[in-house]
Design an enzyme around this catalytic site. Structure first.
Site, short mmCIF file in Angstrom:
data_model
loop_
_atom_site.label_atom_id
_atom_site.label_comp_id
_atom_site.label_asym_id
_atom_site.label_seq_id
_atom_site.Cartn_x
_atom_site.Cartn_y
_atom_site.Cartn_z
N HIS A 288 0.83 -1.21 0.00
CA HIS A 288 0.00 0.00 0.00
C HIS A 288 0.86 1.26 0.00
CE1 HIS A 288 -3.96 -1.88 1.69
NE2 HIS A 288 -3.64 -2.33 0.49
N TYR B 206 -9.68 4.43 1.87
CA TYR B 206 -10.33 3.37 2.66
C TYR B 206 -11.85 3.49 2.73
CZ TYR B 206 -5.90 1.28 3.97
OH TYR B 206 -4.68 0.63 3.93
N GLU C 292 0.30 2.66 8.16
CA GLU C 292 0.82 3.20 6.91
C GLU C 292 1.22 4.67 7.07
OE1 GLU C 292 -2.26 2.13 4.14
OE2 GLU C 292 -1.83 0.00 4.43
N GLN D 165 5.31 -2.89 -9.87
CA GLN D 165 6.36 -3.05 -8.88
C GLN D 165 7.42 -4.01 -9.41
OE1 GLN D 165 3.62 -4.15 -5.72
NE2 GLN D 165 3.84 -2.12 -4.79
N TYR D 166 8.68 -3.58 -9.31
CA TYR D 166 9.79 -4.39 -9.80
C TYR D 166 10.86 -4.49 -8.71
CZ TYR D 166 7.77 -3.81 -14.47
OH TYR D 166 6.92 -3.83 -15.55
N SER D 167 11.34 -5.70 -8.50
CA SER D 167 12.40 -5.91 -7.52
C SER D 167 13.67 -5.18 -7.96
CB SER D 167 12.72 -7.41 -7.38
OG SER D 167 11.62 -8.10 -6.83
N LEU E 62 14.80 -14.28 -10.43
CA LEU E 62 16.17 -14.14 -9.93
C LEU E 62 16.52 -12.69 -9.61
CD1 LEU E 62 18.87 -14.57 -12.77
CD2 LEU E 62 16.70 -13.37 -13.02
N THR E 63 15.66 -11.72 -9.93
CA THR E 63 16.03 -10.32 -9.70
C THR E 63 16.31 -10.01 -8.23
OG1 THR E 63 13.66 -9.74 -9.85
CG2 THR E 63 15.02 -9.38 -11.80
#
Length: 429
Positions: free
Chosen positions: A104, A114, A156, A226-228, A299-300
């Site tokens: 979030h 919310y 949050e 979202q990317y590692s 594997l990232t």
């Protein structure tokens, strides 16, 4: 990592001060949980349709591919059920709460979202259950949702403040320049991102991710993904390594964001991103050996962990195990082989299920086919290790089942879901 340990304690503190559900309403929630479990996915699918119709601006936040595949409705149904089932003591599900809270924060979900979710979730319950959703039932679930949302909002808010206050930290989205693109395999390309303002960037723990905002010409809505982070922390850039998601046979279109990144964006272009987040990270305080298992682009985060262990000179044995179709789609192969050659503490194993003739003669394949428990027990000297794994869901289910059958303790099994959350323990016998 200390900030994340403190964060777990903060979750516990927040849970201590939230109001308790009225006993009568608690009994109603308990009595209707079986109905929620039975109709959960139907309710959440209808919820998303209802919410997007009433609030189309939220299409700028939610991944529409996960809506089409059904992953997101199922994930929400599971999360709502787990929270409601543990509403008397949500400390039992702190790992799940933390995972959702991190996501979030990374997606910039704010307190004002919310009430919108609550209104449409209750509306969906009423419309799907019909006469079964009496005013008494809806009133009880409204109170339960208020308690659950209060937990997330409080926690949050702390996460937003901590993220912005840290050295190099920031709130919201910050513009980064693509410094360079590097092709790692036929389908995976790395993007090196540097801050447009030239200022310091926030640290992260190996295994964490960032959220990018893709503003694609011709698209009505922005797209968040979202990317590692695929390299070690402590540098003046972030690196993400993105698989190009081509069109699939089951009517799933090509990945709109991955295609945009691969085909449209070049060095010098701008990507807005949020500060690093995520509850999947390397435990740098454990003395145990590290086993890194990955499948495909999974594997990232494990590459980030491997690079970090060697850079920090942690004296821990590392077993890097990667599964791919073949060398053409295998990213960072030469990098891992070089690290293995240079560092006695590293042992690497590659498993291909569809190797080429060249792959077979190269002598770099440890196994043809798939990873199995029997094979892991042959190559690993001990199960007394920290296990980290990431990859396609089917791959992760196999690995999770193998580790459970090997009786590896749950607190030494760590994994990351790309996209919507899932339950790897479901259907384990």
């Amino acid at each position: 990592m200390n900030n994340l340990i403190n964060q777990k304690n903060e979750w516990r503190e927040v849970l201590k001060i939230v109001k308790q559900l009225d006993p009568k309403k608690l009994e109603i929630i308990k009595s209707t949980l079986p109905i929620l479990k039975e109709h959960g996915e139907t309710i959440t699918k209808h919820f998303y349709q209802r919410m997007f119709k009433n609030h189309p601006e939220l299409l700028n936040i939610f991944n529409q591919t996960h809506q089409k595949t059904g992953h997101q409705p199922k994930a929400l149904a599971d999360a709502v059920y787990a929270a409601a089932a543990n509403i008397e003591d949500m400390s039992k599900i702190i790992p799940a709460l933390e995972r959702i809270g991190e996501k979030h924060r990374s997606l910039q979900i704010k307190p004002e979202h919310y009430p919108i979710v609550g209104e449409n979730l209750l509306g969906a319950i009423k419309e799907i259950l019909g006469d079964g959703a009496t005013e008494e039932v809806l009133d009880a679930w409204a109170d339960a949702y208020e308690i659950i949302s209060d937990v997330f909002i409080r926690m949050e808010n702390k996460m937003y403040k901590t993220t912005e206050a840290q050295p190099g930290g920031w709130g919201g989205f910050r513009d980064f320049i693509i410094d360079k693109k590097v092709e790692e395999s036929e389908i995976i390309t790395s993007f090196y991102l540097k801050p447009k303002d030239g200022q310091e960037i926030a640290q992260f723990i190996p295994g964490q991710y960032i959220t990018i905002k893709a503003e694609i010409p011709g698209e009505i809505n922005t797209h968040l993904r979202q990317y590692s982070l695929s390299d070690r922390p402590g540098q003046d850039y972030y690196r993400i390594s993105v698989k190009r998601e081509d069109k699939k046979e089951n009517d799933i279109p090509a990945g709109i964001v991955s295609s945009f990144l691969h085909h449209e964006l070049q060095a010098g272009d701008i990507l807005p991103i949020t500060a690093p987040a995520g509850d999947f990270y390397l435990n740098t305080e454990s003395p145990l050996p590290v086993v890194l298992l990955s499948g495909g682009v999974g594997l990232t985060p494990t590459i980030s962990m491997l690079n970090s262990i060697l850079d920090s000179q942690l004296k821990r044995d590392v077993y890097f195990i990667h599964a791919a179709r073949n060398s053409r789609v295998h990213a960072f192969k030469e990098h891992v082989l070089a690290l293995t050659k240079e560092n006695k503490q590293v042992k690497s194993f590659f498993v291909y299920d569809n190797p080429s003739d060249e792959d077979r003669t190269s002598k770099t394949i440890a196994k043809e086919g798939y990873i199995t428990l029997e094979w892991l027990q042959k190559i690993l000297p001990t199960k007394e290790a920290e296990f980290y794994f990431c990859g396609p869901e089917a791959f992760m289910r196999v690995i999770n089942r193998a580790l459970k059958q090997w009786e590896v303790p749950s607190d030494r099994i760590h994994y990351e879901f790309f996209g919507s959350f899932g339950d790897l323990d479901a259907n384990i016998e």
